[in-house]
Design a protein around this motif. Structure first.
Motif, PDB file in Angstrom:
ATOM      1  N   ASP A  40       1.575   4.164  -4.019  1.00 25.52           N
ATOM      2  CA  ASP A  40       1.268   2.849  -4.572  1.00 25.52           C
ATOM      3  C   ASP A  40       2.253   2.549  -5.692  1.00 25.52           C
ATOM      4  N   GLY A  42       3.337  -0.449  -8.859  1.00 21.05           N
ATOM      5  CA  GLY A  42       2.931  -1.613  -9.645  1.00 21.05           C
ATOM      6  C   GLY A  42       1.632  -1.359 -10.381  1.00 21.05           C
ATOM      7  N   ASP A  44      -0.837  -3.193 -10.611  1.00 20.41           N
ATOM      8  CA  ASP A  44      -1.973  -3.645  -9.806  1.00 20.41           C
ATOM      9  C   ASP A  44      -2.005  -2.981  -8.432  1.00 20.41           C
ATOM     10  N   ARG A  45      -1.095  -2.026  -8.204  1.00 21.70           N
ATOM     11  CA  ARG A  45      -1.014  -1.300  -6.927  1.00 21.70           C
ATOM     12  C   ARG A  45      -0.845  -2.251  -5.746  1.00 21.70           C
ATOM     13  N   SER A  46      -0.157  -3.351  -5.969  1.00 20.51           N
ATOM     14  CA  SER A  46       0.012  -4.354  -4.919  1.00 20.51           C
ATOM     15  C   SER A  46       1.178  -4.059  -3.995  1.00 20.51           C
ATOM     16  N   MET A  47       1.943  -3.013  -4.305  1.00 21.78           N
ATOM     17  CA  MET A  47       3.130  -2.691  -3.516  1.00 21.78           C
ATOM     18  C   MET A  47       3.088  -1.245  -3.030  1.00 21.78           C
ATOM     19  N   GLY A 153       4.752 -11.242  -1.644  1.00 18.07           N
ATOM     20  CA  GLY A 153       3.461 -11.919  -1.656  1.00 18.07           C
ATOM     21  C   GLY A 153       3.413 -13.233  -0.912  1.00 18.07           C
ATOM     22  N   SER A 237       5.632  -5.293  -0.386  1.00 16.13           N
ATOM     23  CA  SER A 237       4.329  -5.824  -0.792  1.00 16.13           C
ATOM     24  C   SER A 237       3.284  -5.529   0.280  1.00 16.13           C
ATOM     25  N   LYS A 238       2.118  -5.065  -0.138  1.00 15.84           N
ATOM     26  CA  LYS A 238       1.037  -4.784   0.814  1.00 15.84           C
ATOM     27  C   LYS A 238       0.595  -6.055   1.536  1.00 15.84           C
ATOM     28  N   VAL A 239       0.564  -7.156   0.817  1.00 22.79           N
ATOM     29  CA  VAL A 239       0.180  -8.431   1.429  1.00 22.79           C
ATOM     30  C   VAL A 239       1.155  -8.802   2.543  1.00 22.79           C
TER      31      VAL A 239
END
Length: 255
Positions: A40, A42, A44-47, A153, A237-239
């Motif tokens: 993970d 970032g 915010d763990r967004s990546m 994102g 990015s996870k998104v």
């Protein structure tokens, strides 16, 4: 016979037990394939930070989309090819005759083979060249066009063209095909964006799209945007990974 498929590349390599990519635990070296653990990234763990996002991230999302397909009235293909970075050469590269020969074999087994029918099947096919794109990097903004770059994102990235020195050596997707894909993405509520690979003469890159376009099929490059492409640790990015899987699935259903 009409084919719909997603193409992507996969890389193999061997890394020492204590390589620069970190310590590899027992069982992570299989037949010479190095698989350092993704992390993970970032606050915010967004990546996701990992080695070989290019092009494992598109390989994974494409395969998941393919496995999700239940019933379909056209032939769907998911093909992994190698050596794109050195010209797609060799028996496992896209320049080989493997795919063309496989389609010919399938047609022969069902008793419907002829050279002209093979050519028509390939011509009537539609392809997503599933490969990563370059995300805008605020640390190096001078090599990017802010209004024509991919961003984290914002979803699946479509590259109408790639190439170097502008469009040199690329496939340039037809606008009618792009319009069809936009309608499909909107219908399935897939977040997507369009981009190029950096400024002319400063950015650029190539994929396998042009090779399949030689069959006169509809082809476009699309995939997940990355930071640090070709570095030991790449970032995605996870998104965007999730939207890529949704987009590939929608394409297989609708195109």
């Amino acid at each position: 016979m009409i084919l719909k498929f997603v193409f992507y590349k996969i890389y193999f390599g061997y890394y020492g037990k204590n390589s620069c990519l970190g310590t590899l635990e027992t069982g992570e070296l299989v037949r010479g394939l190095g698989v350092p653990k993704a992390r993970d990234y970032g606050i915010d763990r967004s990546m996701v930070m990992a080695y070989g996002h290019d092009d494992r991230v598109c390989s994974y999302s494409s395969l998941m989309a393919m496995l999700k397909v239940d019933k379909i009235d056209k032939t769907c293909v998911c093909l992994l090819v190698d050596k794109e970075e050195i010209g797609s050469v060799g028996a496992t590269g896209m320049q080989s005759k493997f795919f063309e020969n496989t389609v010919a074999e399938v047609m022969d087994r069902v008793g419907d083979y002829s050279d002209i029918k093979l050519r028509r099947a390939l011509k009537n096919s539609k392809m997503l060249s599933s490969d990563v794109s370059a995300a805008f990097d605020p640390n190096y903004p001078s090599v990017m066009e802010k209004k024509n770059s991919a961003y984290f994102g914002k979803g699946l990235v479509f590259n109408k063209y790639t190439g170097s020195r502008g469009k040199g050596g690329c496939n340039d997707a037809n606008p009618e095909f792009i319009a069809e894909l936009r309608a499909i993405m909107d219908k399935h509520d897939v977040a997507f964006q369009t981009a190029e690979l950096g400024k002319v003469d400063q950015g650029g890159g190539g994929t396998i799209a042009y090779i399949l376009a030689n069959y006169n099929m509809e082809v476009i490059d699309c995939g997940v945007a990355l930071h640090n492409m070709h570095a030991p640790w790449e970032v995605a990015s996870k998104v965007d990974i999730y939207e890529a899987m949704k987009g590939y699935y929608a394409f297989l259903l609708e195109a």
